[in-house]
Design a protein around this motif. Structure first.
Motif, short mmCIF file in Angstrom:
data_model
loop_
_atom_site.label_atom_id
_atom_site.label_comp_id
_atom_site.label_asym_id
_atom_site.label_seq_id
_atom_site.Cartn_x
_atom_site.Cartn_y
_atom_site.Cartn_z
N GLY A 54 0.83 -1.20 0.00
CA GLY A 54 0.00 0.00 0.00
C GLY A 54 0.86 1.24 0.00
O GLY A 54 1.91 1.29 -0.61
N GLU A 55 0.41 2.27 0.72
CA GLU A 55 1.13 3.55 0.76
C GLU A 55 2.40 3.43 1.58
O GLU A 55 2.39 2.89 2.68
N ARG A 101 1.74 5.90 -3.38
CA ARG A 101 0.71 4.88 -3.46
C ARG A 101 0.42 4.60 -4.93
O ARG A 101 0.45 5.50 -5.76
#
Length: 137
Positions: A54-55, A101
């Protein structure tokens, strides 16, 4: 395999499409450019790491992609951002916190690459046999 079932299903749907009979030269140019980018191991590794985690902050990306220099990480992320594959968020704190992201576009490129992974998995034994035969003869 580093891809989830949703990504694998998307890759199979992409692979099943019939290419158009006439190719738009802009599409052809983009494909050529993207093949060069996909052939760049750093882009593919960053796609994989961001899909999995993810981020992430810049420093976390550097840690999760062994061997990438700070310069190469910066260049690759900038190009991926320019192409719409990642978003870069700068948080207004001191020192600034920057996070990356994958966008839907970046995730879909990952899905397209998943097709190559599936092919490699399904044909590994055949490729290895062909290499052994070539090297022996």
């Amino acid at each position: 395999m580093p891809f989830d079932q949703r990504t694998i299903d998307a890759a199979r749907r992409i692979a099943e499409r019939v290419p158009p009979s006439e190719v738009d030269p802009r599409v052809e140019a983009l494909v050529t450019e993207l093949i060069g980018r996909v052939a760049d191991k750093w882009t593919m590794l960053l796609l994989e790491v961001l899909a999995e985690h993810g981020e992430l902050r810049f420093t976390a990306l550097a840690r999760l992609v062994p061997g990438i220099s700070q310069k190469m990480l910066t260049q690759t992320l900038r190009q991926m951002e320019r192409d719409g594959m990642v978003t870069r968020t700068v948080h207004p704190v001191v020192p600034p916190r920057v996070e990356y992201r994958l966008t839907d576009l970046g995730a879909s490129l990952g899905a397209a690459f998943c097709g190559v992974w599936i092919w490699a998995e399904e044909n590994l034994a055949r490729v290895e046999a062909a290499r052994r035969a070539f090297d022996a003869g």
